[in-house]
Design an enzyme around this catalytic site. Structure first.
Site: not given
Length: 647
Positions: A41, A45-46, A267, A285, A338, A409, A433, A449
């Site tokens: 990934g 993160a990856g 979401h 967003s 949310r 989401h 995630e 993020l």
């Protein structure tokens, strides 16, 4: 027997991470060069993990499912990234970010992991600024902030409506440097097909080259999974089609426990479904809720006339509008978390107040913000989002309110990991995630993020060394020509041949849409015992239907996207089964898991802390056999557990 050891360090909450770093085992520079690490990934993160580990001197192989790391789905996170810098001087702190995250997750996250996330958040901003990420700045040149749901402070750093993209470009630049320096090898257009276990440790992976169909073996001393979530199990979601979550299922089959699969985030701010044949939904967003006001007509007859096209939103007088979030949650208004905003929209639409052609939409209105701030300021903050909306819907949101409705989401569940981000398989780590650890039953906006970069830049470079410190000897080396790799690659080949030979009557998309309909109807925003039991039976039948009647319309052995989708769908069906099973056993409402039988008198989620304050981690028990559930009890020592209240 409980096989879960969270490895949470002793001591005060504020000291745990510092003490861990001071006492962990290290690998010296000469030995780092001898150790191979696989990263699957290349999202935030990856990419950040591969770049950081390469900079430390490890030999890293990183695998990308797309043609470039820049196409990872992290770019779709538009609104911002949280950090406790307190630049606004509005009372923010590491402790408050920690508390908001725990509360936002409805007290179903692990205390120590969440505090560490809040603690390293400030470092992320400094790192990204040094990389040149163009965060928004105020007139004085200071980094600007805005608010997101579930908070009463402004802690979200942003780059217009392109924050994820800009952060990913920063991580990609760091990754590219390590590739140039020879510390990292990048392999594009590869999809992970299996995890290879040797002597009860993760020692490599099998990939499929998506351009020529070849199966490839890769060995390493450790494997890091950073492949995102599993929202596409629901077919229609805000996720890119490549964001499939199937790699985590491969690891689940090999012994990695899957934690809290029923925690799926809906979401509230998405463009509504417009037809039966679209393949994904578009996220607007959450940052829009800073200045946009959400409403529906107070009168059902007015709502009906809007649905029929007789009236338009601008025809509804101010006194005839129901700003239902502001009415129900005056303390937080449009910036409630949310899960709460999504359920409130569903409730209004189910009651007959919804708008749009289908009746499943509410208005997100910027009229007041334009009058207060001026159109130029609104355009400065949200211009590209407004442009995106207009291109998709063909309506100008400066002149008429946007229409939005909740959609799948993010997934808070994922592979179970301990404090070191290691799964129940030694040598297999999961970041971002792909793991379950930081968000409990509901993720606050702008925290995805934050977690991805925290795990990649500031956590895994420390914790993986604790594991690798005793893997420096020759007997830890495994060849990709060993019997275990050969057996794994043959198993993948047999599965592909079986899928190709079925030659049924239904396309992969048809069956995937059936799966999505079951999940949205019975395992979606509102769940109940009867519906979940029905879903479990329907999913069992769908699995049989898939393996008997799927038709892969392309018979190519090289590039074959229909085969790719079929392989993923097989994993999606299995994952859907444990989502439904997990939701059925959790007889409470919390965060994104809303059981209609368990509500307060005013319709809010009602937790059962006495019986369900635990992480449910599921162990694979064989094909068509119910998995085994293990529990990690959540022990809150430093925070007071109470009913969530945003009123």
């Amino acid at each position: 027997m409980n096989i879960l050891d969270s490895k949470i360090p002793e001591g005060q909450l504020e000291e745990k991470w510092t003490k861990y770093k001071a006492s962990q085992k290290l690998v010296n520079p000469a030995n780092k060069r001898k150790l191979d690490i696989i990263v699957v990934g290349t999202g935030l993160a990856g990419a950040s993990a591969a770049a950081s580990l390469g900079a430390l001197g490890f030999k890293v192989k990183v695998f990308c499912i797309s043609d470039s790391p820049r196409r990872a789905h992290s770019i779709a996170a538009q609104g911002g990234i949280n950090a406790a810098k307190n630049y606004q001087n509005d009372g923010d702190s590491v402790g408050r970010l920690f508390y908001d995250t725990i509360k936002g997750g409805d007290y179903r996250a692990r205390e120590a992991n969440v505090y560490r996330l809040a603690e390293v958040s400030n470092n992320i901003i400094d790192q990204c600024v040094a990389q040149g990420v163009p965060f928004a700045r105020d007139y004085a040149g200071m980094l600007d902030n805005r608010s997101f749901g579930g908070t009463q402070v402004s802690r979200t750093f942003y780059a217009k409506g392109q924050t994820g993209q800009q952060l990913l470009l920063g991580a990609y630049s760091a990754l590219s440097k390590q590739i140039k320096d020879g510390n990292v090898e990048l392999f594009e257009r590869r999809e992970m097909m299996d995890l290879v276990i040797v002597n009860q440790r993760a020692r490599g992976i099998i990939t499929r080259n998506l351009t020529n169909g070849e199966l490839e073996s890769w060995s390493a001393n450790a494997v890091i999974l950073a492949t995102g979530g599993y929202g596409n199990v629901y077919f229609l979601s805000t996720n890119a089609m490549n964001s499939n979550g199937a790699a985590a299922v491969k690891c689940y089959h090999k012994g990695a426990l899957f934690a809290n699969p029923c925690y799926v985030q809906i979401h509230p701010t998405c463009i509504p479904v417009h037809g039966n044949y679209q393949s994904k939904l578009t996220l607007m967003s959450e940052s829009l809720r800073n200045d946009g006001r959400i409403w529906v007509p107070k009168d059902r007859e007015v709502a009906q006339k809007i649905r029929e096209g007789v009236l338009k939103a601008k025809d509804v007088k101010e006194e005839d509008r129901d700003y239902y979030l502001e009415r129900r949650y005056p303390a937080f208004g449009n910036l409630v978390p949310r899960d709460i905003a999504s359920r409130a929209a569903k409730e209004r639409c189910d009651a007959g107040f919804g708008v749009g052609k289908t009746g499943f939409a509410v208005f997100l209105d910027f009229k007041e913000a334009i009058q207060r701030l001026g159109k130029h300021k609104v355009e400065e903050r949200y211009g590209n989002l407004f442009q995106m909306y207009e291109k998709i819907v063909d309506e100008n949101p400066y002149e008429t309110p946007m229409m939005i409705y909740p959609a799948v989401h993010y997934t808070m569940g994922g592979l179970w990991v301990d404090y070191e981000l290691q799964t129940t398989i030694k040598g297999l780590f999961a970041l971002g995630e792909a793991n379950f650890s930081d968000h409990g039953a509901n993720r606050l906006g702008a925290s995805a993020l934050m977690q991805g970069l925290a795990d990649g830049y500031f956590v895994i470079p420390y914790t993986i060394q604790n594991y690798l410190s005793d893997q420096i000897y020759d007997d830890a080396k495994v060849s990709n020509q060993s019997i275990e790799f050969k057996e794994a690659i043959e198993g993948v080949r047999e599965k592909i041949e079986k899928l190709m030979s079925i030659n049924g009557s239904q396309s992969v998309d048809t069956l995937q849409r059936k799966l999505g309909n079951i999940m949205w109807e019975y395992v979606g925003m509102g769940r109940n015992k009867e519906g979940l039991q029905k879903a479990i039976v329907m999913l069992k039948d769908l699995k049989e239907e898939f393996w008997k009647d799927v038709r892969i319309t392309d018979n190519s052995i090289t590039m074959n996207q229909e085969l790719e989708k079929a392989i993923r769908l097989a994993d999606h069906i299995e994952l859907a089964q444990i989502i439904a099973l997990d939701a059925l056993q959790r007889e409470e409402s919390c965060g994104g898991h809303f059981r209609e039988e368990h509500t307060t008198n005013d319709g809010e989620a009602k937790r059962d802390d006495e019986n369900y304050m635990y992480v449910a981690a599921w162990q694979y028990n064989g094909d068509n056999i119910e998995p085994i559930m293990h529990k990690e009890n959540l022990d809150y020592q430093f925070i007071k557990v109470q009913q969530r209240n945003y009123k």
